[in-house]
Design an enzyme around this catalytic site. Structure first.
Site, PDB file in Angstrom:
ATOM      1  N   GLU A  97      -5.731  -2.101   1.872  1.00  0.00           N
ATOM      2  CA  GLU A  97      -6.539  -1.538   1.086  1.00  0.00           C
ATOM      3  C   GLU A  97      -6.624  -1.993  -0.398  1.00  0.00           C
ATOM      4  OE1 GLU A  97      -3.940  -0.112   2.935  1.00  0.00           O
ATOM      5  OE2 GLU A  97      -4.895   1.768   4.276  1.00  0.00           O
ATOM      6  N   PHE A 101       2.059  15.294   7.381  1.00  0.00           N
ATOM      7  CA  PHE A 101       2.128  13.835   7.800  1.00  0.00           C
ATOM      8  C   PHE A 101       1.176  13.045   6.897  1.00  0.00           C
ATOM      9  CE2 PHE A 101       0.570  10.366  10.382  1.00  0.00           C
ATOM     10  CZ  PHE A 101       1.568   9.559  10.234  1.00  0.00           C
ATOM     11  N   GLN A 102       1.519  12.221   6.337  1.00  0.00           N
ATOM     12  CA  GLN A 102       0.824  11.226   5.721  1.00  0.00           C
ATOM     13  C   GLN A 102      -0.318  12.001   4.319  1.00  0.00           C
ATOM     14  OE1 GLN A 102      -1.736   8.826   8.142  1.00  0.00           O
ATOM     15  NE2 GLN A 102      -0.314   7.373   8.258  1.00  0.00           N
ATOM     16  N   LYS A 134      -9.393  16.587   5.585  1.00  0.00           N
ATOM     17  CA  LYS A 134     -10.153  16.423   6.986  1.00  0.00           C
ATOM     18  C   LYS A 134     -10.955  17.711   7.376  1.00  0.00           C
ATOM     19  CE  LYS A 134      -8.852  14.364  11.418  1.00  0.00           C
ATOM     20  NZ  LYS A 134      -8.064  13.751  12.120  1.00  0.00           N
ATOM     21  N   MET A 165       2.395 -19.314 -15.139  1.00  0.00           N
ATOM     22  CA  MET A 165       2.457 -18.824 -16.313  1.00  0.00           C
ATOM     23  C   MET A 165       3.765 -18.201 -16.753  1.00  0.00           C
ATOM     24  SD  MET A 165       0.536 -18.393 -18.908  1.00  0.00           S
ATOM     25  CE  MET A 165      -1.176 -18.240 -18.973  1.00  0.00           C
TER      26      MET A 165
HETATM   27  C1  LIG Z   1       0.734  -7.879  -9.514  1.00  0.00           C
HETATM   28  C2  LIG Z   1       1.391  -8.983 -10.651  1.00  0.00           C
HETATM   29  N1  LIG Z   1       2.662  -9.118 -10.666  1.00  0.00           N
HETATM   30  C3  LIG Z   1       3.335 -10.020 -11.572  1.00  0.00           C
HETATM   31  C4  LIG Z   1       2.442 -10.636 -12.446  1.00  0.00           C
HETATM   32  C5  LIG Z   1       3.046 -11.411 -13.604  1.00  0.00           C
HETATM   33  N2  LIG Z   1       2.600 -12.685 -13.751  1.00  0.00           N
HETATM   34  C6  LIG Z   1       1.233 -13.204 -14.342  1.00  0.00           C
HETATM   35  S1  LIG Z   1       0.934 -14.610 -14.060  1.00  0.00           S
HETATM   36  C7  LIG Z   1       2.249 -14.868 -12.938  1.00  0.00           C
HETATM   37  C8  LIG Z   1       2.290 -16.128 -12.312  1.00  0.00           C
HETATM   38  C9  LIG Z   1       0.971 -16.591 -11.428  1.00  0.00           C
HETATM   39  O1  LIG Z   1       1.454 -17.467 -10.588  1.00  0.00           O
HETATM   40  P1  LIG Z   1       0.291 -18.306  -9.766  1.00  0.00           P
HETATM   41  O2  LIG Z   1      -0.672 -17.315  -8.917  1.00  0.00           O
HETATM   42  O3  LIG Z   1       0.761 -19.277  -8.971  1.00  0.00           O
HETATM   43  O4  LIG Z   1      -0.693 -18.875 -10.981  1.00  0.00           O
HETATM   44  P2  LIG Z   1      -0.339 -19.966 -12.078  1.00  0.00           P
HETATM   45  O5  LIG Z   1       0.175 -19.350 -13.268  1.00  0.00           O
HETATM   46  O6  LIG Z   1       0.812 -20.897 -11.506  1.00  0.00           O
HETATM   47  O7  LIG Z   1      -1.685 -20.784 -12.176  1.00  0.00           O
HETATM   48  C10 LIG Z   1       2.969 -13.902 -12.872  1.00  0.00           C
HETATM   49  C11 LIG Z   1       3.991 -13.593 -11.767  1.00  0.00           C
HETATM   50  C12 LIG Z   1       1.180 -10.158 -12.528  1.00  0.00           C
HETATM   51  N3  LIG Z   1       0.440 -10.507 -13.376  1.00  0.00           N
HETATM   52  N4  LIG Z   1       0.560  -9.310 -11.735  1.00  0.00           N
END
Ligand SMILES: Cc1ncc(C[n+]2csc(CCOP(=O)(O)OP(=O)(O)O)c2C)c(N)n1
Ligand SMILES: [Mg+2]
Lengths: 166, 571
Positions: B52, B114-115, B164, B471
């Site tokens: 979802e 439920f749910q 529902k 990042m």
């Molecule tokens: C759902 C979620 N969890 C954690 C983060 C924190 N976060 C921001 S950028 C990042 C790294 C992303 O890694 P990747 O998808 O490999 O992209 P890259 O930065 O390596 O280009 C994280 C963990 C986030 N933005 N969203």
């Protein structure tokens, strides 16, 4: 007018529907603003309710809160009346421990505050007082000398004076 | 129109049709079965997702790329809670969604049936508005209100919880019923006196800057902004979400500003004497240190949401209204400006501090994206995930069209990029849609490969694979003494094989020499989705950078020799 402790008087005109109160409370909670009192009542039109809220915190944050409240689809308007001349009233019930010997003394004070005596027992006295919150605070302070057993306050209700609407 | 007897579910579908809904992104379950059943008799196409969250991002991508509300249909409890991340993402970026959730029958509400989940309650902090339908007769009105609220003013998600028993109640719907939303008003025209004041401030400014945000895109202010910029010769910078409001290939464009903005945009902002925001909310990624931001410059703020005024900064002039209408009126008062010296200065900065990367050595993400931009003539719909690749895409993929850039800005939701691209490709079957994703974020919603394959969507999924949560790794490198904690993505799947497992096409780029050829092959591959895995240098960093919460003059263009102070901003 009353701005000791950064207290603000806010009035809201809202849809009379389930869930509206939570949405409003969330706006305050998110900015860490404490709601000190809250009164909800039907308005002239049954589809809408009136709310009077007193809350304390920084004015700048409150400005944002008022705007956020006005953004809620269920809020027709939210206004901060702090510093405005409005009619503010509140009612309190105070139950004090009161021996027969103390009765006259307490009733004298209560007369001064234009209280109504709504219940008397052998060792208690229940007073009803209305007025602005300062007056209620003052009575509370004086009664604290005796033993206050219980106190319930309605919270402040607000209405704008003259032609102005709340 | 007096109508025949319908049940609640049919009335919901009728209402969707009246709102010209083309697609529903959904997943079935006990509580929404009547609605799924009614869907069979409607021309609306169901896009069956695999999770979802994917549905909510697809609807979001559809909405961002069309301006129309995206529609999600999920079941109660976990089905509904799985959409919350997508709803937050839409709320933070002002994207119109209508999320319809099945719910347990009304007599069971609050009994831990439920749910059952109190979904409208859960949604309160992350929606523009929400409904729990208690009476079938309310369905036509609520559906009408939901679309209107989602799409108008400052758009946002609206959630509708449908028990529902309500969905199976038979009644005679009145589709002409009026909306009842007296608490909802939307500003339209700006105050003319304020606009005149802004025109006067602009006319007097020697070093003005226009800052365009998502609001300029939503209100279709692009043409008016272009006319304003050209007539008064004002340079333009855009937020991450404002990409496309003003062509980034225009001579007056300075591209994106802020934390990872271009050096020249940031220098212009640091030195300007007036900055006018058109539909941007002065987000903390842009302000850096709030008190110091454009300290000596006049600030004008145009916004449709009064709650944005005085929130982050106190403007000298605020104009409440629709950005397009405000700028159109402003254009009747603006005089041709003499900003030659200012533009010459910016030209110098552009020459001296261009976006750059090392062309030699290992494969650079920037090169792949630069080349993607060249090969697509800056005219593809680019949908990004969140991370380093997102910032590089924002820098190197120039956005020229209003609906060509989809990126989760406010929420920064990993897992957004690929499903959002699915929504955009469905809305624009003939456009080139590229999802630029990281190896981390892609795996959060990669199950939707099935959805793309089944619908034969020719999306190009460009995975910038640095084998890291890049990042976060960059911050650990710069601010935490290179102490890498929880960022190594060892164990990544073979993405080409993953594509093949889903009967999609896979490409791999390993070297600089592969880039042009493989990107071209991928762009020309239109049988269905394809993955292009670019194995880029593992430990590259995104620059320029203004550390979170820092002042504009602390922007760094490359990694400083000495250790950087820990940022004071939150994230
Ligand atoms: C759902 C979620 N969890 C954690 C983060 C924190 N976060 C921001 S950028 C990042 C790294 C992303 O890694 P990747 O998808 O490999 O992209 P890259 O930065 O390596 O280009 C994280 C963990 C986030 N933005 N969203
Ligand atoms: Mg990565």
């Amino acid at each position: 007018m009353n701005n000791k402790n950064n207290s603000h008087s806010i009035s809201l005109f809202v849809n009379n529907k389930p869930g509206v109160l939570i949405r409003i409370a969330l706006v305050f909670a998110r900015r860490g603003y404490n709601i000190d009192s809250l009164v909800v009542s039907p308005s002239r039109d049954q589809h809408f309710s009136r709310m009077s809220i007193t809350a304390s915190g920084k004015a700048k944050i409150l400005e944002q809160i008022i705007k956020q409240l006005n953004k809620l689809v269920d809020v027709l308007h939210a206004t901060d009346h702090t510093g405005e001349i409005v009619v503010e009233k509140e009612l309190a019930l105070i139950k004090v421990e009161c021996s027969i010997e103390q009765r006259t003394e307490i009733l004298q004070i209560s007369e001064h505050f234009k209280c109504q005596t709504v219940d008397i027992s052998g060792n208690t006295l229940m007073l009803q007082v209305t007025g602005n919150s300062d007056k209620l605070d003052a009575l509370h302070t004086i009664m604290a000398k005796y033993k206050i057993l219980e106190m319930v306050r309605t919270g402040k209700i607000i209405m704008a004076r003259g032609d102005a609407s709340t | 129109m007096a109508t025949k007897i319908r049940d609640g579910a049919q009335a919901i579908i009728d209402s969707l049709q009246q709102n010209d809904v083309e697609f529903i992104f959904g997943y079935p379950g006990g509580a929404n079965m009547p609605i799924f059943d009614a869907l069979l008799d409607s021309p609306i196409k169901l896009i069956l997702v695999r999770h979802e969250q994917g549905a909510s991002h697809m609807a979001d991508g559809y909405a961002r790329s069309t301006g129309k509300a995206g529609v999600v249909l999920v079941t109660s409890g976990p089905g509904a809670t799985n959409t919350i991340t997508g709803i937050l993402t839409a709320q933070m970026d002002s994207v119109p969604l209508v999320v319809i959730c099945g719910q347990t029958i009304t007599p069971n509400l609050g009994l831990d049936a439920f749910q059952e989940a109190d979904v409208s309650g859960i949604s309160f902090p992350v929606v523009k508005h929400s409904y729990l339908i208690k009476n079938a007769n309310d369905i036509p009105r609520i559906m009408k209100e939901a679309f209107y609220i989602a799409e108008s003013g400052r758009p946002g998600p609206v959630l509708i919880d449908v028990p529902k028993d309500i969905a199976v109640t038979r009644f005679q719907p009145d589709y002409n019923i009026d909306m009842q939303i007296p608490g909802y008003t939307i500003p339209i025209h700006g105050d003319s006196a304020r606009i005149a004041e802004a025109a006067d401030m602009l006319n007097k400014a020697k070093k003005p800057v226009l800052l365009v945000g998502h609001g300029a895109i939503i209100s279709d202010a692009g043409k008016a902004v272009k006319a304003l910029a050209e007539q008064m010769q004002i340079p333009v910078t855009n937020t991450l979400l404002g990409k496309g409001a003003f062509s980034e290939n225009h001579i007056l464009s300075m591209g994106m500003l802020g934390m990872h903005g271009t050096a020249y945009a940031n220098m212009a902002v640091l030195n300007c004497d007036l900055i006018m925001s058109i539909g941007s909310r002065w987000d903390d990624r842009i302000l850096g240190k709030t008190d110091e931001f454009c300290k000596n410059a006049k600030k004008i703020h145009v916004d449709i949401d009064p709650a944005e005024f005085n929130k982050m900064i106190i403007p000298d002039c605020s104009i409440l209204g629709d950005a397009r209408l405000v700028i159109e009126e402003l254009n009747t008062m603006a005089q041709p400006g003499d900003t030659n010296d200012w533009l010459a200065q910016i030209e110098k900065w552009k020459k001296k501090f261009p976006l750059k990367y090392l062309k030699k050595g290992g494969l650079k993400a920037q090169y792949v994206l630069d080349e993607l931009n060249r090969l697509t003539k800056s005219d593809a719909i680019i949908s990004t995930d969140v991370g380093q690749h997102q910032m590089w895409a924002a820098q190197f993929c120039k956005t020229t069209g209003r609906y060509n850039w989809l990126s989760s800005g406010g929420a920064g939701t990993m897992g957004f990029g690929f499903p959002a691209a699915i929504g955009a490709q469905l809305a624009h079957p003939d456009k080139l849609v590229v999802a630029v994703v990281g190896d981390g974020g892609f795996q959060m919603t990669s199950a939707e490969l099935v959805t793309a394959v089944l619908n034969k969507l020719p999306i190009k999924i460009l995975i910038i694979n640095n084998k890291y949560l890049g990042m976060v790794r960059q911050w650990q490198a710069l601010f935490f003494d290179n102490r890498y904690s929880g960022v190594d993505l060892a164990g990544n799947p073979d993405f080409v094989k993953l594509a093949e497992a889903y009967h999609a096409k896979g490409f791999r780029i390993k070297r600089n020499a592969d880039v042009t050829r493989i990107l071209t092959d991928a762009i020309n591959y239109n049988e269905g989705p394809c993955i292009i895995e670019a194995e880029v240098e593992k430990e590259d960093n995104v620059f320029p950078m203004i550390p979170s919460g820092a002042t504009y003059d602390s922007m760094v263009l490359e990694r400083p020799r000495k250790k950087m102070d820990k940022p004071v901003g939150s994230t």
